[in-house]
Design a protein around this motif. Structure first.
Motif, PDB file in Angstrom:
ATOM      1  N   GLU A 182       0.707  -1.499   0.050  1.00 27.81           N
ATOM      2  CA  GLU A 182      -0.190  -0.457  -0.067  1.00 27.81           C
ATOM      3  C   GLU A 182       0.795   0.996  -0.294  1.00 27.81           C
ATOM      4  N   MET A 183       2.508   1.569   0.080  1.00 30.31           N
ATOM      5  CA  MET A 183       3.056   2.414  -0.220  1.00 30.31           C
ATOM      6  C   MET A 183       3.282   2.721  -1.611  1.00 30.31           C
ATOM      7  N   ILE A 184       2.508   2.427  -2.498  1.00 32.84           N
ATOM      8  CA  ILE A 184       2.757   3.550  -3.480  1.00 32.84           C
ATOM      9  C   ILE A 184       1.358   3.232  -4.319  1.00 32.84           C
ATOM     10  N   THR A 185       1.413   4.234  -5.261  1.00 33.55           N
ATOM     11  CA  THR A 185      -0.355   3.909  -5.215  1.00 33.55           C
ATOM     12  C   THR A 185      -0.350   3.996  -7.313  1.00 33.55           C
ATOM     13  N   ALA A 186      -1.398   4.013  -7.653  1.00 35.99           N
ATOM     14  CA  ALA A 186      -1.406   4.159  -9.082  1.00 35.99           C
ATOM     15  C   ALA A 186      -0.944   5.908  -9.321  1.00 35.99           C
ATOM     16  N   LYS A 187      -1.260   6.878  -8.827  1.00 32.99           N
ATOM     17  CA  LYS A 187      -0.892   7.924  -9.012  1.00 32.99           C
ATOM     18  C   LYS A 187       0.523   8.185  -8.946  1.00 32.99           C
ATOM     19  N   ASP A 188       0.546   8.040  -7.965  1.00 34.61           N
ATOM     20  CA  ASP A 188       2.729   7.669  -7.876  1.00 34.61           C
ATOM     21  C   ASP A 188       3.396   7.206  -9.161  1.00 34.61           C
ATOM     22  N   LEU A 189       2.960   6.325  -9.695  1.00 32.32           N
ATOM     23  CA  LEU A 189       3.193   5.224 -10.352  1.00 32.32           C
ATOM     24  C   LEU A 189       3.495   6.233 -11.852  1.00 32.32           C
ATOM     25  N   ILE A 190       2.191   6.299 -11.705  1.00 37.02           N
ATOM     26  CA  ILE A 190       2.324   7.362 -13.535  1.00 37.02           C
ATOM     27  C   ILE A 190       3.514   8.462 -13.299  1.00 37.02           C
ATOM     28  N   GLU A 191       3.137   9.506 -12.442  1.00 31.60           N
ATOM     29  CA  GLU A 191       4.041  10.498 -12.344  1.00 31.60           C
ATOM     30  C   GLU A 191       5.107  10.067 -12.298  1.00 31.60           C
ATOM     31  N   LEU A 192       6.553   8.640 -12.287  1.00 28.67           N
ATOM     32  CA  LEU A 192       7.545   8.737 -12.078  1.00 28.67           C
ATOM     33  C   LEU A 192       7.528   8.425 -13.193  1.00 28.67           C
ATOM     34  N   LYS A 193       6.748   7.419 -14.056  1.00 23.71           N
ATOM     35  CA  LYS A 193       6.766   6.572 -15.092  1.00 23.71           C
ATOM     36  C   LYS A 193       6.589   7.909 -16.438  1.00 23.71           C
ATOM     37  N   ASN A 194       5.871   8.857 -15.563  1.00 27.98           N
ATOM     38  CA  ASN A 194       6.496  10.270 -17.219  1.00 27.98           C
ATOM     39  C   ASN A 194       7.570  11.161 -16.525  1.00 27.98           C
ATOM     40  N   LYS A 195       8.656  10.675 -15.091  1.00 30.83           N
ATOM     41  CA  LYS A 195       9.994  11.646 -15.101  1.00 30.83           C
ATOM     42  C   LYS A 195      10.506  10.491 -16.394  1.00 30.83           C
ATOM     43  N   HIS A 196      10.341   9.192 -15.256  1.00 32.09           N
ATOM     44  CA  HIS A 196      11.336   8.477 -16.637  1.00 32.09           C
ATOM     45  C   HIS A 196      10.401   7.594 -17.952  1.00 32.09           C
ATOM     46  N   PRO A 197      10.511   8.642 -18.906  1.00 30.09           N
ATOM     47  CA  PRO A 197       9.897   7.864 -19.842  1.00 30.09           C
ATOM     48  C   PRO A 197      10.395   6.696 -20.821  1.00 30.09           C
ATOM     49  N   ASP A 198      12.064   6.717 -20.766  1.00 31.47           N
ATOM     50  CA  ASP A 198      12.710   5.292 -21.038  1.00 31.47           C
ATOM     51  C   ASP A 198      13.083   4.246 -20.295  1.00 31.47           C
ATOM     52  N   ALA A 199      12.428   4.304 -19.208  1.00 26.80           N
ATOM     53  CA  ALA A 199      12.569   2.884 -18.017  1.00 26.80           C
ATOM     54  C   ALA A 199      11.776   2.272 -18.165  1.00 26.80           C
ATOM     55  N   TRP A 200      12.423   1.029 -17.855  1.00 26.53           N
ATOM     56  CA  TRP A 200      11.069  -0.308 -17.547  1.00 26.53           C
ATOM     57  C   TRP A 200      10.738  -0.202 -16.015  1.00 26.53           C
ATOM     58  N   VAL A 201       9.509  -0.129 -16.002  1.00 22.56           N
ATOM     59  CA  VAL A 201       8.622  -0.625 -14.520  1.00 22.56           C
ATOM     60  C   VAL A 201       8.887  -2.140 -14.261  1.00 22.56           C
ATOM     61  N   VAL A 202       9.402  -2.245 -13.170  1.00 21.62           N
ATOM     62  CA  VAL A 202       9.846  -3.586 -12.637  1.00 21.62           C
ATOM     63  C   VAL A 202       8.952  -3.381 -11.129  1.00 21.62           C
ATOM     64  N   CYS A 203       7.987  -4.340 -10.983  1.00 28.14           N
ATOM     65  CA  CYS A 203       7.584  -4.078  -9.450  1.00 28.14           C
ATOM     66  C   CYS A 203       7.609  -5.455  -9.119  1.00 28.14           C
ATOM     67  N   TYR A 204       7.696  -5.010  -7.666  1.00 30.79           N
ATOM     68  CA  TYR A 204       7.681  -6.132  -6.965  1.00 30.79           C
ATOM     69  C   TYR A 204       6.526  -7.219  -6.718  1.00 30.79           C
ATOM     70  N   VAL A 205       5.901  -8.510  -6.050  1.00 33.56           N
ATOM     71  CA  VAL A 205       5.037  -8.889  -5.769  1.00 33.56           C
ATOM     72  C   VAL A 205       4.313  -8.556  -5.345  1.00 33.56           C
TER      73      VAL A 205
END
Ligand code: 13P
Ligand code: SF4
Length: 307
Positions: A94-117
């Motif tokens: 619960e420490m990361i929300t969809a909004k947090d992740l979308i913002e982070l993705k927008n800051k680093h559009p060239d990165a891949w996102v790896v999420c822990y299960v």
């Protein structure tokens, strides 16, 4: 409270209900001993994901926490997945929300996102690939780009970065309240009293603990190591539920929690009564939107491809 009769124990009733309902009972390694003992399979997050995908059943009764039961549903959308205590969440997830992740993705559009299960289905649906503590290093190593956003556990993110210096890891600052409490001072004390013992830590522990450990492994990795090792004594830095299984499977060896035993209250919420009622009523089903299942499944399937 479910009453036991003279002839049938609660365990007997669960077993007969399980057969009647064509159910499989899965338990995480941190569940209470009574749940571990009655489960068809006990394992870590990765093993439980595989079991959920391949189970030959109508119903999966998942004794664990929300993200694990959601993962089972994503991999087995045609089956009923029951989480006996629906409120059993994982604070780390619960420490990361969809909004947090979308913002982070927008800051680093060239990165891949790896999420822990240990993330919600929504976060998995926004990620390129998922990983568990058992395969995080291998998954990240196989990603075809240099820059990686790793969510949500900062300690596992750090461990991955240490093992793969050629990648650029942008780690979310989440942590597990249980593992964050293992300390270097307790570890040094344990080394002083038991210099011959093997120290094995979960990668959610603080980095200074990881650096001084003999092995950094997932819960099932710990079980395999304990079996294989010639050591007679082990200091274990993970949730205390695993100690039960370690002792059961290695009666001639000694296992101690590092410092005081650390307990994940969410993992301890499921009792035999809850499991019985879940199987009887089937009213604690995991429900996810088809669109989320479709997207999150891509991240989970990639995890398998990358390992
Ligand atoms: P494992 O995948 O190692 O079982 O860990 C799950 C977990 O929740 C650790 O806190
Ligand atoms: Fe979540 Fe930590 Fe509990 Fe694992 S031990 S389920 S990471 S809170």
């Amino acid at each position: 409270m479910i009453m036991e009769t003279n002839t049938l124990t609660l365990q007997d009733k669960i077993i007969s209900l399980k057969q009647e309902k064509k159910a499989v009972i899965l338990s995480h390694n941190y569940q209470i001993p009574q749940i571990q003992d009655i489960a068809d399979f006990v394992g870590d997050s990765l093993e439980l994901s595989k079991k959920s995908r391949d189970a030959d059943c109508r119903v999966i009764a998942f004794c664990g926490v929300q993200f694990m039961a959601e993962t089972a549903k994503i991999l087995s959308p045609m089956r009923k997945v029951l989480l006996p205590v629906k409120e059993a969440g994982c604070p780390l997830a619960e420490m990361i929300t969809a909004k947090d992740l979308i913002e982070l993705k927008n800051k680093h559009p060239d990165a891949w996102v790896v999420c822990y299960v240990n993330t919600t289905a929504e976060i998995k649906a926004l990620s390129d690939v998922c990983c568990t503590s058992a395969n995080a290093v291998t998954v990240v190593k196989n990603i075809p780009v240099k820059k990686v956003i790793f969510v949500p556990d900062k300690n596992l993110g750090w461990w991955v970065q240490r093992n793969i210096p050629e990648k650029e890891i942008i780690s979310w600052p989440g942590f597990c309240f249980v593992h964050e409490n293992f300390s270097l001072s307790d570890l040094e004390l344990a080394r002083k009293f038991y210099p011959e013992a093997e120290v094995i830590s979960h990668p959610e522990c603080p980095r200074e603990v990881l650096l001084r450990s003999d092995f950094v492994l997932s819960t099932s990795g710990m079980l395999k190591r304990a079996k294989k090792s010639d050591a007679k004594r082990f200091i274990i830095a993970t949730e205390e539920g695993l100690i039960y299984r370690l002792k059961k499977e290695n009666p001639a060896k000694e296992f101690y929690s590092l410092g005081s035993a650390k307990i994940c209250l969410s993992m301890k919420r499921t009792g035999l009564d809850d499991l019985y009622l879940a199987l009887e009523k089937e009213d604690c089903q995991v429900e996810l939107a088809p669109e989320i299942i479709k997207k999150a499944r891509i991240a989970l399937e990639r995890m398998v491809q990358f390992t």
